[in-house]
Design a protein around this motif. Sequence first.
Motif, PDB file in Angstrom:
ATOM      1  N   ALA A   1      54.319  43.829  49.505  1.00 49.31           N
ATOM      2  CA  ALA A   1      55.736  43.918  49.832  1.00 49.31           C
ATOM      3  C   ALA A   1      55.993  45.292  50.418  1.00 49.31           C
ATOM      4  CB  ALA A   1      56.586  43.698  48.585  1.00 49.31           C
TER       5      ALA A   1
ATOM      6  N   GLU B   1      58.856  48.103  52.723  1.00 49.40           N
ATOM      7  CA  GLU B   1      60.207  48.634  52.670  1.00 49.40           C
ATOM      8  C   GLU B   1      61.214  47.551  53.071  1.00 49.40           C
ATOM      9  OE1 GLU B   1      61.161  51.622  51.669  1.00 49.40           O
ATOM     10  OE2 GLU B   1      59.108  52.327  51.300  1.00 49.40           O
ATOM     11  N   VAL B   2      62.392  47.613  52.488  1.00 45.38           N
ATOM     12  CA  VAL B   2      63.442  46.669  52.842  1.00 45.38           C
ATOM     13  C   VAL B   2      63.950  46.990  54.242  1.00 45.38           C
ATOM     14  CG1 VAL B   2      65.740  45.800  52.253  1.00 45.38           C
ATOM     15  CG2 VAL B   2      64.109  46.363  50.435  1.00 45.38           C
TER      16      VAL B   2
ATOM     17  N   ASP C   1      68.463  43.826  56.181  1.00 46.73           N
ATOM     18  CA  ASP C   1      68.354  42.971  54.998  1.00 46.73           C
ATOM     19  C   ASP C   1      68.651  43.718  53.700  1.00 46.73           C
ATOM     20  OD1 ASP C   1      67.556  40.947  56.712  1.00 46.73           O
ATOM     21  OD2 ASP C   1      65.423  41.395  56.480  1.00 46.73           O
TER      22      ASP C   1
ATOM     23  N   VAL D   1      62.974  48.120  44.602  1.00 47.06           N
ATOM     24  CA  VAL D   1      63.108  46.918  45.425  1.00 47.06           C
ATOM     25  C   VAL D   1      62.232  47.036  46.661  1.00 47.06           C
ATOM     26  CG1 VAL D   1      64.697  45.445  46.728  1.00 47.06           C
ATOM     27  CG2 VAL D   1      65.464  46.550  44.617  1.00 47.06           C
ATOM     28  N   ARG D   2      61.473  45.989  46.909  1.00 44.46           N
ATOM     29  CA  ARG D   2      60.650  45.870  48.108  1.00 44.46           C
ATOM     30  C   ARG D   2      60.931  44.502  48.734  1.00 44.46           C
ATOM     31  NH1 ARG D   2      57.935  50.314  49.743  1.00 44.46           N
ATOM     32  NH2 ARG D   2      55.924  49.295  50.080  1.00 44.46           N
ATOM     33  N   GLN D   3      60.504  44.327  49.973  1.00 43.32           N
ATOM     34  CA  GLN D   3      60.758  43.065  50.668  1.00 43.32           C
ATOM     35  C   GLN D   3      59.452  42.465  51.164  1.00 43.32           C
ATOM     36  OE1 GLN D   3      63.355  43.391  54.074  1.00 43.32           O
ATOM     37  NE2 GLN D   3      63.695  41.190  54.198  1.00 43.32           N
TER      38      GLN D   3
ATOM     39  N   LEU E   1      65.347  35.182  52.660  1.00 39.95           N
ATOM     40  CA  LEU E   1      64.747  36.492  52.427  1.00 39.95           C
ATOM     41  C   LEU E   1      64.242  36.574  50.994  1.00 39.95           C
ATOM     42  CD1 LEU E   1      67.542  38.603  54.150  1.00 39.95           C
ATOM     43  CD2 LEU E   1      65.445  37.690  55.169  1.00 39.95           C
ATOM     44  N   THR E   2      63.090  37.212  50.820  1.00 41.67           N
ATOM     45  CA  THR E   2      62.453  37.291  49.510  1.00 41.67           C
ATOM     46  C   THR E   2      62.169  38.746  49.181  1.00 41.67           C
ATOM     47  OG1 THR E   2      61.405  35.143  49.926  1.00 41.67           O
ATOM     48  CG2 THR E   2      60.548  36.440  48.092  1.00 41.67           C
ATOM     49  N   TYR E   3      62.578  39.160  47.983  1.00 46.55           N
ATOM     50  CA  TYR E   3      62.457  40.552  47.556  1.00 46.55           C
ATOM     51  C   TYR E   3      61.705  40.641  46.231  1.00 46.55           C
ATOM     52  CZ  TYR E   3      66.460  41.051  50.743  1.00 46.55           C
ATOM     53  OH  TYR E   3      67.304  41.020  51.824  1.00 46.55           O
TER      54      TYR E   3
ATOM     55  N   LEU F   1      61.582  42.660  42.815  1.00 44.38           N
ATOM     56  CA  LEU F   1      62.362  43.537  41.934  1.00 44.38           C
ATOM     57  C   LEU F   1      61.414  44.035  40.854  1.00 44.38           C
ATOM     58  CD1 LEU F   1      65.494  41.230  41.422  1.00 44.38           C
ATOM     59  CD2 LEU F   1      65.044  42.831  43.312  1.00 44.38           C
TER      60      LEU F   1
ATOM     61  N   ARG G   1      65.666  35.670  45.822  1.00 43.35           N
ATOM     62  CA  ARG G   1      65.787  34.964  47.103  1.00 43.35           C
ATOM     63  C   ARG G   1      67.250  34.928  47.509  1.00 43.35           C
ATOM     64  NH1 ARG G   1      62.129  32.406  50.507  1.00 43.35           N
ATOM     65  NH2 ARG G   1      62.958  30.308  50.176  1.00 43.35           N
TER      66      ARG G   1
END
Length: 360
Positions: A10, A12-13, A17, A41-43, A51-53, A55, A65
């Motif tokens: 994952a 950086e965001v 987003d 938090v990462r993406q 979109l999926t992150y 945590l 999501r």
Amino acid sequence: MSASPVREEAGEVRREDAFDVAALHAWLSARMPDLDGPPQVRQFGGGVSNLTYLLRYGSRDLIMRRPPRGHKAASAHDMRREFTVQRQLKPHFGAVPEMLAFCDDPAVLGGEFYVMERVEGTILRRELPAGVTLGPDQARDLGHTVVDTLADLHAVDPETAGLGDLGKGPGYVRRQVEGWSRRYRGALTDDVPDGEAVMAWLEEHRPDDVATRLIHNDWKLDNLVLDLDGTPRVVGVLDWEMATVGDPLMELGSAMAYWITADDDELYGLLRRQPTHLPGMPTRERFVARYLSRTGLPMGRWEFYEVFGLFRLAVIAQQIWFRYRAGQTTNPAFAGFGDAVRILVARASSLAGVGGPAGP
């Protein structure tokens, strides 16, 4: 073969987003008071729709999501549906993440979202990750577990799982042909084929429904979490956004559009997004034959399902290409989607025998 999970990377965001992490943590910790946050938090960058992150709460990883910003199809990005399908299915099909919390209050993050447990394992994309090797026997076994897990899902009774209301009754094939044709026309841009010959062929050759089953509707390797320690196993199935009740052979055709092998032509090979080219991987013909053997379902003309799968994938790519061209997303992964649409429509046209452009 890898003897331990290779964790999905994952990053950086992306700026477009980003969301209010403090607001998310306040909402989530009210429902899960043992969380020590706020989270890191990462993406995840692999998806092209919701979109999926990641945590990260200390040693505990959760997944969130949420829909993207900008234009979206009316039936897509339904977070409640995606959450409910997985929660109801979990007791009947073990390869589903544990659902934790759903939010429909737009005051929190501006729209619906849900949080689930992370499934540990390896996700395969275009090339094998560092540390993972698959010899011909292991690649064959992986292909077989992908087929078999799909057949197992299609064996779940939607009514028993409390998901019977996902379906709209008989006429699923007809609705799919009409719906995907309507979506393509609605997202058409001036740099891709109009697809009318393929759409007419699908309408003319569509069969009746062969069965009514619970289907995932986006069955491909990057939606599967794998245990590669020993004989490969599917331990998690992700991205239930398009799950429904319908004809399972339509899902089989859609899955095969992604199943690009080493002997496919060069242009189609450019679209490969999973390592199905490896020596030992089942061909599409063997995949289909094993599926039919396990399910006992009848098969009429495979050409219809194969053409449908290619066209459906072209529509998905075109909807994203429409958003990219309009500046509604700046994700650089979408920059080649116009070419992908041209390749897919050309291949579908050729298989249907209706001609068409040769691609980019």
